[in-house]
Design an enzyme around this catalytic site. Structure first.
Site, PDB file in Angstrom:
ATOM      1  N   ASP A  21       0.841  -1.194   0.000  1.00 26.15           N
ATOM      2  CA  ASP A  21       0.000   0.000   0.000  1.00 26.15           C
ATOM      3  C   ASP A  21       0.873   1.239   0.000  1.00 26.15           C
ATOM      4  O   ASP A  21       1.843   1.314   0.762  1.00 26.15           O
ATOM      5  CB  ASP A  21      -0.907  -0.024   1.247  1.00 26.15           C
ATOM      6  CG  ASP A  21      -2.088   0.904   1.082  1.00 26.15           C
ATOM      7  OD1 ASP A  21      -1.880   2.128   0.922  1.00 26.15           O
ATOM      8  OD2 ASP A  21      -3.222   0.406   1.086  1.00 26.15           O
TER       9      ASP A  21
ATOM     10  N   TYR B  25     -13.085  14.087  -5.655  1.00 22.31           N
ATOM     11  CA  TYR B  25     -12.050  13.421  -6.469  1.00 22.31           C
ATOM     12  C   TYR B  25     -11.102  14.464  -7.064  1.00 22.31           C
ATOM     13  O   TYR B  25      -9.872  14.379  -6.912  1.00 22.31           O
ATOM     14  CB  TYR B  25     -12.719  12.600  -7.581  1.00 22.31           C
ATOM     15  CG  TYR B  25     -11.753  12.089  -8.632  1.00 22.31           C
ATOM     16  CD1 TYR B  25     -10.723  11.214  -8.299  1.00 22.31           C
ATOM     17  CD2 TYR B  25     -11.862  12.504  -9.966  1.00 22.31           C
ATOM     18  CE1 TYR B  25      -9.829  10.762  -9.268  1.00 22.31           C
ATOM     19  CE2 TYR B  25     -10.982  12.049 -10.933  1.00 22.31           C
ATOM     20  CZ  TYR B  25      -9.969  11.181 -10.580  1.00 22.31           C
ATOM     21  OH  TYR B  25      -9.093  10.741 -11.532  1.00 22.31           O
TER      22      TYR B  25
ATOM     23  N   PHE C 105      -7.790  13.502 -19.871  1.00 22.27           N
ATOM     24  CA  PHE C 105      -9.221  13.654 -20.102  1.00 22.27           C
ATOM     25  C   PHE C 105      -9.808  12.239 -20.009  1.00 22.27           C
ATOM     26  O   PHE C 105      -9.518  11.545 -19.052  1.00 22.27           O
ATOM     27  CB  PHE C 105      -9.463  14.466 -21.387  1.00 22.27           C
ATOM     28  CG  PHE C 105      -9.270  15.949 -21.084  1.00 22.27           C
ATOM     29  CD1 PHE C 105      -8.016  16.447 -20.713  1.00 22.27           C
ATOM     30  CD2 PHE C 105     -10.330  16.827 -21.088  1.00 22.27           C
ATOM     31  CE1 PHE C 105      -7.834  17.791 -20.351  1.00 22.27           C
ATOM     32  CE2 PHE C 105     -10.165  18.174 -20.741  1.00 22.27           C
ATOM     33  CZ  PHE C 105      -8.915  18.645 -20.370  1.00 22.27           C
TER      34      PHE C 105
HETATM   35  N1  LIG Z   1      -9.380   6.164 -16.172  1.00 19.58           N
HETATM   36  C1  LIG Z   1      -9.491   7.462 -16.481  1.00 19.58           C
HETATM   37  O1  LIG Z   1     -10.240   7.842 -17.401  1.00 19.58           O
HETATM   38  C2  LIG Z   1      -8.713   8.500 -15.720  1.00 19.58           C
HETATM   39  C3  LIG Z   1      -8.882   9.859 -16.060  1.00 19.58           C
HETATM   40  C4  LIG Z   1      -8.139  10.816 -15.369  1.00 19.58           C
HETATM   41  C5  LIG Z   1      -7.240  10.422 -14.387  1.00 19.58           C
HETATM   42  N2  LIG Z   1      -7.115   9.107 -14.060  1.00 19.58           N
HETATM   43  C6  LIG Z   1      -6.159   8.733 -13.001  1.00 19.58           C
HETATM   44  O2  LIG Z   1      -5.287   7.729 -13.506  1.00 19.58           O
HETATM   45  C7  LIG Z   1      -4.897   6.832 -12.476  1.00 19.58           C
HETATM   46  C8  LIG Z   1      -5.106   5.413 -12.939  1.00 19.58           C
HETATM   47  O3  LIG Z   1      -6.471   5.228 -13.323  1.00 19.58           O
HETATM   48  P1  LIG Z   1      -6.975   3.795 -13.797  1.00 19.58           P
HETATM   49  O4  LIG Z   1      -8.188   3.992 -14.637  1.00 19.58           O
HETATM   50  O5  LIG Z   1      -5.834   3.026 -14.323  1.00 19.58           O
HETATM   51  O6  LIG Z   1      -7.439   3.197 -12.393  1.00 19.58           O
HETATM   52  P2  LIG Z   1      -7.367   1.685 -11.852  1.00 19.58           P
HETATM   53  O7  LIG Z   1      -8.315   1.603 -10.710  1.00 19.58           O
HETATM   54  O8  LIG Z   1      -7.519   0.731 -12.976  1.00 19.58           O
HETATM   55  O9  LIG Z   1      -5.864   1.596 -11.309  1.00 19.58           O
HETATM   56  C9  LIG Z   1      -5.479   2.100 -10.064  1.00 19.58           C
HETATM   57  C10 LIG Z   1      -4.573   1.078  -9.419  1.00 19.58           C
HETATM   58  O10 LIG Z   1      -4.110   1.593  -8.160  1.00 19.58           O
HETATM   59  C11 LIG Z   1      -4.173   0.559  -7.202  1.00 19.58           C
HETATM   60  N3  LIG Z   1      -4.297   1.200  -5.890  1.00 19.58           N
HETATM   61  C12 LIG Z   1      -5.314   1.996  -5.447  1.00 19.58           C
HETATM   62  N4  LIG Z   1      -5.047   2.408  -4.191  1.00 19.58           N
HETATM   63  C13 LIG Z   1      -3.846   1.878  -3.837  1.00 19.58           C
HETATM   64  C14 LIG Z   1      -3.046   1.955  -2.675  1.00 19.58           C
HETATM   65  N5  LIG Z   1      -3.455   2.640  -1.590  1.00 19.58           N
HETATM   66  N6  LIG Z   1      -1.854   1.312  -2.655  1.00 19.58           N
HETATM   67  C15 LIG Z   1      -1.439   0.592  -3.732  1.00 19.58           C
HETATM   68  N7  LIG Z   1      -2.166   0.475  -4.866  1.00 19.58           N
HETATM   69  C16 LIG Z   1      -3.362   1.114  -4.913  1.00 19.58           C
HETATM   70  C17 LIG Z   1      -5.365  -0.277  -7.602  1.00 19.58           C
HETATM   71  O11 LIG Z   1      -5.307  -1.601  -7.094  1.00 19.58           O
HETATM   72  C18 LIG Z   1      -5.261  -0.233  -9.130  1.00 19.58           C
HETATM   73  O12 LIG Z   1      -4.461  -1.293  -9.610  1.00 19.58           O
HETATM   74  C19 LIG Z   1      -5.692   7.239 -11.250  1.00 19.58           C
HETATM   75  O13 LIG Z   1      -4.840   8.017 -10.414  1.00 19.58           O
HETATM   76  C20 LIG Z   1      -6.804   8.100 -11.794  1.00 19.58           C
HETATM   77  O14 LIG Z   1      -7.217   9.072 -10.862  1.00 19.58           O
HETATM   78  C21 LIG Z   1      -7.815   8.134 -14.703  1.00 19.58           C
END
Ligand SMILES: NC(=O)c1ccc[n+]([C@@H]2O[C@H](COP(=O)([O-])OP(=O)(O)OC[C@H]3O[C@@H](n4cnc5c(N)ncnc54)[C@H](O)[C@@H]3O)[C@@H](O)[C@H]2O)c1
Length: 324
Positions: free
Chosen positions: A46, A136, A164
């Site tokens: 974590d 968020y 985005f």
């Molecule tokens: N998906 C989108 O459209 C989007 C858009 C803008 C920003 N983001 C940002 O991009 C990043 C990745 O998004 P995603 O869609 O790949 O999300 P996701 O949920 O698929 O991936 C996030 C990963 O982080 C891990 N995680 C969460 N909390 C944790 C912790 N405390 N310790 C260790 N691991 C932890 C989860 O297990 C997961 O594998 C995020 O920070 C999100 O805010 C995503």
């Protein structure tokens, strides 16, 4: 790489690995998938555990950090801000603390267009005021705002990448999107087209050409490429920056549904639902800064290419990673 077992991180790991980097993924698998870590070594842990993060930095002689780990459901963040502040703010600060203690000074951070809030003008450039309208966006902005202080005190240089709408899947079909619950439009439309949950369209009376919201969909492989470029810039120049990552070409919800129907050859059943509070009519990027300073230009972000790769992933992994 924190969160490298997730959607965007797993694609960035592939891009990094192809560029010759060794990737160590730190993920607690709360939303990620062991099977998604194909390009790197997985360490389960974590980000909030400063000692554990420090031990990973020491053991693998980490040279730079990409920080993806976070929660990202806007609606949930409104209902449960504690959960979001704890993971996205306290977790990120713990990571920064571990980095500061070990003189790791290059960071690429997953930020979001949600830090801008209600757009005052579109397309949105990086100078647009950042006034989030949900917790968020606030949590991501809080970390962006910490960066200059951490740079001054600990020499940590950070690039904030404000994505985005991330969409699509690895064109080779190795990795893809598997969120649970899935909240993103394209996989939800594919689900509806293949007999799963019905799709709701939230409002068709927006001041847009077809009345549905306009968003900027950027291919996850293009995002991954931007991460490699951002890493090389920040590690090479020591210059902190923030970049929008989008195509600058907005698509309406109706256009996306039509693209899913066209690409899959199936009808996409949907029903009309009321507008959701806090959904702006149009959100799309001016991404010239990333083009000029990172030399980044989206290659896969044509809407049919996005939907085509997402459809390819869905067909080969109808149950996501659990079926692989
Ligand atoms: N998906 C989108 O459209 C989007 C858009 C803008 C920003 N983001 C940002 O991009 C990043 C990745 O998004 P995603 O869609 O790949 O999300 P996701 O949920 O698929 O991936 C996030 C990963 O982080 C891990 N995680 C969460 N909390 C944790 C912790 N405390 N310790 C260790 N691991 C932890 C989860 O297990 C997961 O594998 C995020 O920070 C999100 O805010 C995503």
């Amino acid at each position: 790489m924190t969160g490298g077992a997730g959607y965007i991180g797993s694609h960035a790991a592939k891009a990094l690995s192809r560029a010759g980097y060794r990737v160590i993924v730190l993920d607690n698998l709360i939303a990620g998938h062991r099977e998604a870590v194909r390009y790197g070594e997985l360490v389960e842990g974590d980000i909030a555990d400063v000692a554990a993060v420090g031990a990973v930095i020491d053991r693998y002689e980490i040279g730079a950090v990409m920080h993806f780990a976070a929660y990202l459901d806007v609606g949930e963040s409104v209902r449960e801000p504690i959960k979001y502040y704890r993971n996205n703010v306290i977790g990120a600060l713990s990571l920064l603390e571990a980095m500061a203690g070990r003189s790791v000074t290059s960071l690429v951070f997953s930020s979001t267009c949600a830090t801008y809030g209600e757009p005052l003008a579109t397309p949105i450039d990086e100078a647009h005021p950042q006034r989030p309208i949900n917790s968020y966006g606030e949590t991501k902005l809080a970390i962006e705002r910490a960066f200059p202080h951490f740079e001054q005190a600990y020499g940590i240089h950070a690039v904030a990448l404000r994505y985005f709408n991330a969409a699509g899947a690895d064109p080779d079909g190795e990795i893809g999107e598997d969120h649970s619950p899935e909240i993103h439009l394209i996989p939800r439309a594919i689900e509806a087209a293949t007999g799963g949950r019905g799709l709701q369209v939230f409002g068709d009376d927006y001041p847009t050409p077809d009345g549905t919201c306009l968003r900027d969909y950027v291919h996850v492989t293009d995002l991954a490429d931007a991460h490699v470029r951002a890493l090389e810039q920040v590690a090479g120049s020591g210059r902190s920056a923030a970049y929008n990552l989008g195509t600058g070409v907005p698509h309406s919800v109706r256009e996306v549904i039509d693209a899913v129907a066209r690409v899959t050859g199936r009808a996409v059943p949907w029903t009309l639902a009321p507008r959701r509070p806090g959904d702006p009519a149009a959100l799309y990027a001016r991404a010239d800064k990333a083009r000029v300073e990172l030399g980044w230009s989206p290659r896969f972000s044509d809407l049919d290419a996005i939907v085509g790769t997402a459809w390819g992933w869905h067909r080969s992994h109808p149950q996501g990673y659990s079926g692989s």
